[in-house]
Each structure stands twice: as C-alpha cells, then as structure tokens.
Write an enzyme that holds these catalytic residues in place. Sequence first.
Site, mmCIF file in Angstrom:
data_model
loop_
_atom_site.group_PDB
_atom_site.id
_atom_site.type_symbol
_atom_site.label_atom_id
_atom_site.label_comp_id
_atom_site.label_asym_id
_atom_site.label_seq_id
_atom_site.Cartn_x
_atom_site.Cartn_y
_atom_site.Cartn_z
ATOM 1 N N TRP A 10 -3.025 -2.489 -1.551
ATOM 2 C CA TRP A 10 -2.839 -3.702 -2.412
ATOM 3 C C TRP A 10 -3.580 -4.509 -0.865
ATOM 4 O O TRP A 10 -3.020 -4.569 0.562
ATOM 5 C CB TRP A 10 -1.142 -4.308 -1.882
ATOM 6 C CG TRP A 10 -0.895 -5.568 -2.071
ATOM 7 C CD1 TRP A 10 0.006 -5.333 -2.966
ATOM 8 C CD2 TRP A 10 -0.303 -6.436 -1.327
ATOM 9 N NE1 TRP A 10 0.592 -6.716 -3.750
ATOM 10 C CE2 TRP A 10 0.987 -7.758 -2.325
ATOM 11 C CE3 TRP A 10 -0.384 -6.816 0.508
ATOM 12 C CZ2 TRP A 10 0.754 -8.870 -1.617
ATOM 13 C CZ3 TRP A 10 0.064 -8.011 0.784
ATOM 14 C CH2 TRP A 10 0.411 -9.103 0.106
ATOM 15 N N CYS A 36 1.108 -1.294 -0.031
ATOM 16 C CA CYS A 36 0.387 -0.159 -0.399
ATOM 17 C C CYS A 36 0.955 1.116 0.338
ATOM 18 O O CYS A 36 2.457 1.149 0.482
ATOM 19 C CB CYS A 36 -0.832 0.274 1.580
ATOM 20 S SG CYS A 36 -1.930 -1.402 0.999
ATOM 21 N N GLU A 47 18.150 -16.976 -7.269
ATOM 22 C CA GLU A 47 17.977 -15.733 -8.052
ATOM 23 C C GLU A 47 17.774 -15.777 -9.244
ATOM 24 O O GLU A 47 16.435 -15.529 -9.993
ATOM 25 C CB GLU A 47 19.177 -15.055 -7.665
ATOM 26 C CG GLU A 47 18.969 -13.555 -7.889
ATOM 27 C CD GLU A 47 17.903 -12.203 -7.667
ATOM 28 O OE1 GLU A 47 17.367 -13.845 -6.483
ATOM 29 O OE2 GLU A 47 17.349 -11.519 -7.630
ATOM 30 N N LYS A 90 6.555 -3.836 -4.167
ATOM 31 C CA LYS A 90 8.371 -4.090 -3.443
ATOM 32 C C LYS A 90 8.051 -3.992 -2.711
ATOM 33 O O LYS A 90 9.556 -4.822 -2.154
ATOM 34 C CB LYS A 90 8.333 -2.013 -4.409
ATOM 35 C CG LYS A 90 9.954 -1.876 -4.715
ATOM 36 C CD LYS A 90 11.002 -3.253 -5.200
ATOM 37 C CE LYS A 90 12.123 -2.327 -5.712
ATOM 38 N NZ LYS A 90 13.040 -3.344 -5.863
ATOM 39 N N GLU A 150 9.071 -14.660 -10.979
ATOM 40 C CA GLU A 150 8.203 -13.434 -10.610
ATOM 41 C C GLU A 150 7.195 -12.481 -10.948
ATOM 42 O O GLU A 150 6.740 -11.362 -11.185
ATOM 43 C CB GLU A 150 9.390 -12.592 -10.072
ATOM 44 C CG GLU A 150 9.305 -12.830 -8.664
ATOM 45 C CD GLU A 150 10.637 -11.425 -8.116
ATOM 46 O OE1 GLU A 150 11.840 -11.325 -8.873
ATOM 47 O OE2 GLU A 150 10.325 -11.159 -6.998
HETATM 48 O O1 M6R Z 1 13.328 -4.030 0.243
HETATM 49 P P1 M6R Z 1 13.737 -5.775 0.763
HETATM 50 O O2 M6R Z 1 15.525 -6.237 0.175
HETATM 51 O O3 M6R Z 1 13.383 -6.362 2.613
HETATM 52 O O4 M6R Z 1 12.511 -7.179 -0.083
HETATM 53 C C1 M6R Z 1 13.113 -8.563 0.828
HETATM 54 C C2 M6R Z 1 11.814 -8.616 -0.917
HETATM 55 O O5 M6R Z 1 10.872 -8.726 -0.291
HETATM 56 C C3 M6R Z 1 12.247 -9.024 -2.244
HETATM 57 O O6 M6R Z 1 13.784 -8.979 -2.454
HETATM 58 C C4 M6R Z 1 11.283 -9.409 -3.172
HETATM 59 O O7 M6R Z 1 11.813 -10.864 -2.896
HETATM 60 C C5 M6R Z 1 12.117 -8.989 -4.438
HETATM 61 N N1 M6R Z 1 10.200 -8.829 -5.843
HETATM 62 C C6 M6R Z 1 12.796 -9.880 -5.347
HETATM 63 O O8 M6R Z 1 12.661 -9.496 -6.587
#
Ligand code: M6R
Length: 612
Positions: free
Chosen positions: A74, A2, A485, A607, A492
């Site tokens: 969201w 959100c 990864e 995000k 994703e």
């Molecule tokens: O902001 P952060 O690095 O803590 O976020 C962690 C995950 O939510 C983030 O890496 C997520 O997996 C992404 N969508 C990966 O592309």
Amino acid sequence: MCGIVAYVGDRTAYPILIKGLQRLEYRGYDSAGIALFNGEGARVYKCKGKVKDLQALVRDKEVGGSIGMGHTRWATHGEPSDANAHPHASMHGTFHVVHNGIIENHVHLRSELARRGYAFRSETDTEVLANLIEDVYREQGVSAELAVRLALTRVVGAYGLVILCEDEPGRLIAARKGSPLVIGVGEGEYFLASDAMPIIEYTDRVIYMNDEEVAVITPDALDLKDLYNDVKTPEIKTIKLSIENVDKGEFAHFMLKEIHEQPFSVTDTFRGRVAAGGDKIVLGGILDVMPRLVEARRVIIVACGTSWHAALVGEYLFEKYARVPVEVEYASEFRYRDPIVDEGDLVIAISQSGETADTLAAIRRVKGTGATRLGICNVAGSSVSRETDAGVYTRAGIEIGVASTKAFTSQITVLAMMAFLLGSKRRTLPADEYRELVTGLTRVPEMIAGVLEQEAKIKEIAHLYKDAPNALFLGRGILFPVALEGALKLKEISYIHAEGYPAAEMKHGPIALVDERMPVFALATSDHLYEKTAGNIQEVKARGGKVIAIATRGNEEIRGLADQVIEIPPCHEALSPLLAVIPLQLFAYHVAVARGCNVDQPRNLAKSVTVE
Ligand code: M6R
C-alpha cells in the site's frame, strides 16, 4: 495496509505465499510480489496491481523452493509501480526484504548510503533499509542476523520485516517494531504474516512478535532475541480463528455478510457478560481495575474512523448513565498534543484491529501518567490489547470488509455495557433503569434482524439516489455519531461526497447545499429530540431537498414529512444507534454495488492503518 506472508519448511512455498497474499487482500494494496528460494539464489517476481496480476506474471516461470516471502504493498513512499513493489533487494543482491511500516529517517540514510556508492532502483524507504543492512554486513563482516540488528538500531520508524540473506540460505530473519508480525508454528515449518489470516489454515499455534524483537527462523528452530542480543523466550498462543470465518459464504461481498452477521455478532459481544434477568453485567477483562474505574474523575476515549464514531456514542452513554465527564479525541491529534492526564483519568482506546498506529501511539502517550488505560479491541492479542492495563474484547468475529460494520455495533455494545455497569456501581443509574437497559440490550439482536428484513426496500432507495453527487446525514444527540458513520460508510465505498452533521448545525452552513439532487438522511427516531429533528426535516423540504427518514415504527406523521421512510422498531433511546445504523450500512452497500464499486476493497483505503 501492506501485508506480509512468508514460509520456511519443506513444502513448496509458492502456493502458500499466493494463498496467503489472497488472504491479505482485504487489508488494501496496490502491488504485490514474491521472492522464492531453492538454495541457488532468489527468484523475485513483483508487479503493480493485484495478486491475480502477479499470478499471471509468474505463469510458466520457475516457482520451486521451500522458502519464500510475499508482500502486498500500500504505497507510502513512491507511486504504485513494478519498481516500488516488494520484495526489495540490496544493491549487491545479498539481501531481500519485505517491509510493512515507514522508515522515517530514510532520506538521511539514503543520502548517506548514496555517498558510500549505493544506487537505488526504487523510491521506497524499504530499499534504503535493504542497502543499510548490506552495508553493515559488508563493512563489519558480521553475520546476517547481527547486520540486521545493528542496522535496525539506526532506524527511526516502524517496521514488520522479513529478510533473506543469499549467503545464508535456509533461514529467514524477521523483525518487528510498531508493525505487527505473527509467526505460525508448524511441525518442521514456520509461517510468518502481518496478521493471522494467511496462517490459520495451517496451524493454530502462533507467536506474536514484540517490538524490537528479531527472530532467526529455520524449518526446525526459532531463535528470538531483542535488538540488543538479549535472548527472549517465545510465547506460543492458540488462536481460535477457523477458515470458515474468512469465507464469504452465500453473500456477494464480505461487507454484506458482515452487515447480516450483526444479530449474531452483537449477541456474541454480550453473551456470558449479561445475566438473563437483566440485573447483572460482568466484564471479566476489567474486573481487576474496577475500583479505579469507579473512582475515575474523567474518561478520555481515543480512536480513529468508525471507532471514533463509536467513541462519540460512548460519550453520551458514559455521561448520561455513569455521570462522568468524557472527552473523545482523534488519536492522531491527541498523540501530538500536550494533554493533561493524571491518575484520576481513565483512557480508553477503541480499535477494531488493535493495530491502528495513531491509536497505539495515543495509548503510549499516556503511559506513566498514572491514568488507567483500557482497550476495546476486536482482534485478540493485538497491540492495543497488549499495551493497555485491561480491556474488553468486542468478539465481533473477524471483519474483512474494509468498511467497518459489525465492529461498530459491537463496540457500541461494549461501551453500553461499561456505561451501565459503571452507572450502577457509581449509583448514578437507578436499579430499575439499569435492569430496563440491560434487558433492552439483550433484545437488540432480534430487532437488528427485523431491520435487516427491509433490505429490499433500502436497495430500492439506494437505486433512486445512486447518482447523487452529494449526501447529507443529520442526527441529534446519541444519533449524531450515527449520522457521521452513515456519511463515512457512503463516501468510503461509493465515493459519493457525504457529510454527517448535528441536525441543528445544518442551518449554519450545509443548508446552502440543499437542492433536489441532494439526499438528506434524517435520523428521526421517537426520542426526546424528535420534534426538533422533525423541524429540521421541514427546513430541508422547504428548500426542495429529498429526505429519507429513519424513524420509529408507529410514527405516522413522518410519512407526511419525508420522501422515504425506513422504520426501526421502538427501543430505548440509549440503544437506538445499534438499530439506526443498519439501514445506513445497507444503503451505502447497495449504492456502491449499483455504481460498480469494489465494495470490499475500496480505492486507496486499508483495513488496518498501521502507519500514521
Ligand atoms: O482498526 P481500527 O478500528 O483502529 O480502525 C480505525 C479506522 O481506520 C477504521 O474504522 C476506518 O475508518 C474504517 N475504514 C471505517 O469503515
């Protein structure tokens, strides 16, 4: 997740709110809404869908007023729908609320309010909160601000809130606990937002609200208190983000731009921290705690998603070069365990956003244990960076694509610098190898640029496999996390089911999936495990699988083994994740584009995951 934007000043709020909501789109959302105030009551417009749907809804409607709030939702409680979109009004219409976060005791509060005669138009926890505030306001005859503070003492959960009381027009009330809220300070105006993106084109002066703070904001004044009425002094900071940073430029998508930025973002990560001759690393953010780091008996790294994959690369680097045992934990699991942590431990939280709820909770979990807590974050001033003892910023620049790319390579760059530095200080890394590694690191950006030049070829390969139902990514050693990864990136944004596996594990299960429709990425660079990985490639080929190898330039043998080969330049094994991940990012991107997917805002994803 959100997003909130709000304005109080003397401009017309509507265009500021719409532009702000557009700037927040990258966070991921399913509905949008605004409330506008012109002193004669609120006009609320909201709908399921995107900001453009909201704009279509308000076309030809009255959008005047110099106070307003907007929200991108969201869904957590209740499906995406017009009714569940924010802002939410209290039953008698006295309060309007936009909210990020989750009210955990909403079921209990809802039934209590229902018994007191309150009715609800939505399924959301936010509407419960609006009614709770109104109930306190009416029953106790207090000011709107006090009603908000008293109501919030009854709330369990997380919130970033902006509230307007119709009886007290001309002011907004903001509150934060667990879900970020930034206040932009202008001349005779204030901006509020869940992150700095909607604010940066108006002002670079911001206040990051702290947990349990409540602000009452008029065009000319900001009063800050905690929930219990203690006056707080707002700390104004200057942010360095500029509007050019949030533009796609010549690229079709933010993700593609961010993939191509990596030669520069990795350089920014080590710039000024690594001496030219390769004989020195200086990380200013951890200087004060360096003796504790050198003495650490164990490292625990907590993170989620892509950051967790970077942590796994860190595990290899710390164990190999600093000879310290490392445990990598999913933050979401760690926070609910009963972990054994003491003053001999170094706990590192890795987070691009610095706001991931589980990562934040994990770092809070070890507060008071005596362990040293470090943050590796991209967003300056974020919660993780503020709630750790020390840390290193990744300096990747703002990352807008939901699929993380440049943040990953910058996180690995920071972890590499830390591991090499600790190895040197702990005398577990000989001086000549230290120099070789540091010098190697400074050459990585030009090598990434070289890998990016193969984009056309990678795009062709992506088109060959764009209709595959499944994909497998195999790697060994330090490239195993890169396999994870690569699989995460593909699933994703293209919605193809993909799995990453240690190459040797394949024969313990996933090999059953291998057939001619299944692309198998093999991370087969010329490292000490190459022969083993080559053996795994043969096992895939023997079962009719298609193999795309990521191999080191100069390896001719691999052409006879794999169906396609993407080359990376020869580099030190420790640095190979920084290069091997680039083709996987580009592959995922081009498959997603070919399948017509929304690359920058993939379905269901956010995000910054600020709820658990
Ligand atoms: O902001 P952060 O690095 O803590 O976020 C962690 C995950 O939510 C983030 O890496 C997520 O997996 C992404 N969508 C990966 O592309």
